[in-house]
Structure formats: C-alpha cells, structure tokens
Enzyme design. Sequence first.
Site, mmCIF file in Angstrom:
data_model
loop_
_atom_site.group_PDB
_atom_site.id
_atom_site.type_symbol
_atom_site.label_atom_id
_atom_site.label_comp_id
_atom_site.label_asym_id
_atom_site.label_seq_id
_atom_site.Cartn_x
_atom_site.Cartn_y
_atom_site.Cartn_z
ATOM 1 N N GLU A 1 0.920 -1.156 0.068
ATOM 2 C CA GLU A 1 0.056 0.034 0.080
ATOM 3 C C GLU A 1 0.793 1.373 0.043
ATOM 4 O OE1 GLU A 1 -3.844 -1.555 2.380
ATOM 5 O OE2 GLU A 1 -2.309 -1.046 3.575
ATOM 6 N N CYS B 1 3.296 8.416 1.237
ATOM 7 C CA CYS B 1 4.077 7.584 2.320
ATOM 8 C C CYS B 1 4.183 6.194 1.491
ATOM 9 C CB CYS B 1 2.950 7.217 3.535
ATOM 10 S SG CYS B 1 3.488 6.280 4.799
ATOM 11 N N CYS C 1 6.844 -7.141 6.583
ATOM 12 C CA CYS C 1 8.133 -6.589 7.463
ATOM 13 C C CYS C 1 8.475 -7.648 8.336
ATOM 14 C CB CYS C 1 7.543 -5.295 8.181
ATOM 15 S SG CYS C 1 8.884 -4.453 8.820
ATOM 16 N N CYS D 1 7.351 -5.597 15.179
ATOM 17 C CA CYS D 1 7.165 -4.665 16.418
ATOM 18 C C CYS D 1 6.038 -4.826 16.735
ATOM 19 C CB CYS D 1 7.236 -3.213 15.793
ATOM 20 S SG CYS D 1 9.047 -2.630 15.125
ATOM 21 N N CYS E 1 2.618 -2.955 15.444
ATOM 22 C CA CYS E 1 2.170 -2.602 14.459
ATOM 23 C C CYS E 1 1.376 -3.590 13.641
ATOM 24 C CB CYS E 1 3.671 -2.306 13.589
ATOM 25 S SG CYS E 1 3.588 -1.816 11.840
ATOM 26 N N CYS F 1 -0.540 5.521 10.327
ATOM 27 C CA CYS F 1 0.633 4.991 10.935
ATOM 28 C C CYS F 1 0.360 3.846 11.489
ATOM 29 C CB CYS F 1 1.329 5.924 12.003
ATOM 30 S SG CYS F 1 1.555 7.377 11.467
HETATM 31 N N1 SAH Z 1 9.761 0.174 9.425
HETATM 32 C C1 SAH Z 1 10.262 1.762 9.487
HETATM 33 C C2 SAH Z 1 9.143 2.577 8.656
HETATM 34 C C3 SAH Z 1 7.644 2.381 9.150
HETATM 35 S S1 SAH Z 1 7.158 3.921 9.859
HETATM 36 C C4 SAH Z 1 10.096 2.468 10.863
HETATM 37 O O1 SAH Z 1 9.683 1.524 11.750
HETATM 38 O O2 SAH Z 1 10.421 3.425 11.202
HETATM 39 C C5 SAH Z 1 5.565 3.325 10.627
HETATM 40 C C6 SAH Z 1 5.708 4.082 11.791
HETATM 41 O O3 SAH Z 1 4.291 4.059 12.380
HETATM 42 C C7 SAH Z 1 6.511 3.803 12.784
HETATM 43 O O4 SAH Z 1 7.279 5.305 13.409
HETATM 44 C C8 SAH Z 1 5.979 3.132 13.903
HETATM 45 O O5 SAH Z 1 6.368 3.116 15.144
HETATM 46 C C9 SAH Z 1 4.542 3.833 13.849
HETATM 47 N N2 SAH Z 1 3.527 3.005 14.206
HETATM 48 C C10 SAH Z 1 3.367 1.664 14.222
HETATM 49 N N3 SAH Z 1 2.303 1.100 14.429
HETATM 50 C C11 SAH Z 1 1.481 2.079 15.029
HETATM 51 C C12 SAH Z 1 0.241 2.400 15.405
HETATM 52 N N4 SAH Z 1 -0.534 1.272 15.685
HETATM 53 N N5 SAH Z 1 -0.040 3.622 15.726
HETATM 54 C C13 SAH Z 1 0.754 4.508 15.777
HETATM 55 N N6 SAH Z 1 2.129 4.405 14.971
HETATM 56 C C14 SAH Z 1 2.244 3.415 14.664
#
Ligand code: SAH
Length: 346
Positions: free
Chosen positions: A90, A103, A110, A114, A117, A337
Amino acid sequence: MKDILDFTRQDLGEWFENKGIRRFRADQVFKWLYLKLAGSFEEMTDLGKALRGELAEHFFLGTLELENMETSVDATKKFLHRLADGEYVESVLIPEKEHYTLCVSTQAGCAMNCKFCLTAKTGFKRNLTMGEIVGQVRDARRFIAQQGIEPLFLSNIVFMGMGEPLANYDNLLRSLGVIFDTDFGMKFSRRKVTVSTSGIAPKIIQLGLDTEVNLAVSLNATDNELRSSLMPVNRTWPIEALLAACKEFEMKPRNKITFEYILMSGVNDSDAHAHDLVRLLSPIRAKVNLIPFNEHPQAPFKRPSRDRINAFLTILLNRNMTAIVRKSKGDDISAACGQLKAARIE
Ligand code: SAH
C-alpha cells in the site's frame, strides 16, 4: 523482459551503449518516465520509431497494478498495489495545506516484528524492487495529474509505509537517486524526503554517507527493557548503539533527526518517560513526533487520553525540545501509521 523502472540512468545509459546507441538517449527516456510521466514507450515521440520499438521489445514500463483505492473523510487516499508475483503493498497519499505527501512502502510485509504494528502481523514477504518503489511515486503523480483542475503538487515523500527501508538498502538508495535527480528525474527537494527506520544502527550511518536525506527514527521507548519488548530490533542495536549512530549521522548543520514516539496508555506515556526522553535526546539534534497510538484489534495497546498526551508534550516543550503531536490521517480507512497491511478486498 525487464522493468525499465528498475534501471538507474547510469544502468540504462550502459544498456544503450552496449546496443551501439548513444547514452544520452537514457536521459531522454528518463525525462519521459519521471518528468512527463509517460504511460508507454509510444508516447516518447522524440526517440524515433525504431528506438521506441527496441525499448518495447526489451522492457515493460512499471509493474504495479492498482487493485483498489480508498478515500478517507479527510481526503487521504490509500492505494492498494498488486505486484507482479501477486503480493500486495500500500501507499498513502496525504493532502496537506499546500502540497501532497506520499507515504511509500519499501517491502511487502515486514520482518521487524514490532508488537504495536499491524504490518508486522503479515510477516515478511520480500523486498520491493527499485521499480516498485519509484513506481509508487510515479503512479501517485500520474493519479494527481489526472485529477484535473489545480491539483496540489506531490512534493514530499515519507518512507513510512510497509517495511523497513534500511533493510532494503540498495533499492532504497537507487530509488532516492531517481527521486532527487534534478536534471532528468523526479526533482524532489532533499529537504522534503524522509526515510524512517526502526533502528538499524549501522545502516543509519551508511545512509548519511551515501546520500543526503532526512532521517526519522522510531524510538517509542526510553529504556532497553521496554524497547526490546516492543521492538525486537532493539536486542541487536540497543538504545545506546542507536543514539550513537544518530550522533554520527551526517546532515546539514540546521537539520534535525525526527524521533517518532508512539504514545501508548500506561506503557510509555508517563511524566517520567517524558523526562527520560528529553534526557536521552538532549545530546542529539532532535525533534520529536508524538504519535498517539492508532488502535487496532491485533494489539492490546490503547491511545492515551487527550490530557495525558498534552501533559507529555508540555514536558518536552518546557525543556526546549522541539516536539509536535502528529495528526493521524486516514484512520477511518486504516491508512494511518502502523495500520497498513494490504488487506485484499475478499
Ligand atoms: N519500519 C520503518 C518505517 C515504518 S514507519 C520504521 O519503523 O520507522 C511507521 C511508523 O508508524 C513507525 O514510526 C511506527 O513506530 C509507527 N506505528 C506503527 N504502528 C503504529 C500504531 N498502531 N499507531 C501509531 N503509530 C504506529
């Protein structure tokens, strides 16, 4: 047959030369691909019929197929791209006051795992090719161009879609080459493109040496125990190693590294956490983006109250830390995010 979007201008110049064709033809083709946003070789009228035929014989132009597009109440658009091998990624087009931000994804799925996420839940499929990365940007600009009257310009890119950009380093770097190419490429300003990482420390340093681009780091916790439990990457590069790499990251004197910090209720959102964050980041040219957690059924975390978020922000600001609470866009279409997971419409 190869995807012509997988070629750097250098690559394509060499390809032409091997065919006995002068290499400036590559510059011409690049202008068609990335400035004029051509949809086919046919359109490249100043190349001559024979050369166009040659190209069509050896290359196809892009591989992304738009499988679905959703529009949020805030006008954010989420594109679901089908890749040639049936995987999905996406990208999200976000209208701001005077421009669009895109974005972009760098991997299908991935591997970072995490805990907060949603993309992590799909597991890792594969790295995106250069063509699939720049294809997302090209397709977004083509989409905007088709909108007609005075559309906003796509001037900003954040590598914050699916995947870990620094785990697909070579294709990221090659893509940035086209994105920043001011003569024949997409002419993005270096100040308007940001690469976000979960914290692959050695690659952070490498990125600063290889190119000039804004860096964002997903920090999300201020002690190793918590960060390791949320982000397994922290077991390899704990906070000290990560911040040491950030200090070494080469950037222009007035630039700052963005630290993303998801606020999760009762997990990392106390006053003490805010003070710890200031202490950790004070030796670094840093700014903080607080992201209130976007809730989803596959993680137990909750978004803190508005008061808690403001209290956390106030501590940072009072200690002279540059900080904002990032407004999440596209939440209603799971484009915010950490909500990208390339769900296919069944
Ligand atoms: N892998 C890279 C690029 C992805 S950025 C990275 O981790 O930076 C995606 C962003 O969204 C990251 O900063 C992550 O911390 C944030 N994120 C992931 N899941 C989220 C959620 N459920 N709510 C808010 N932010 C989230």
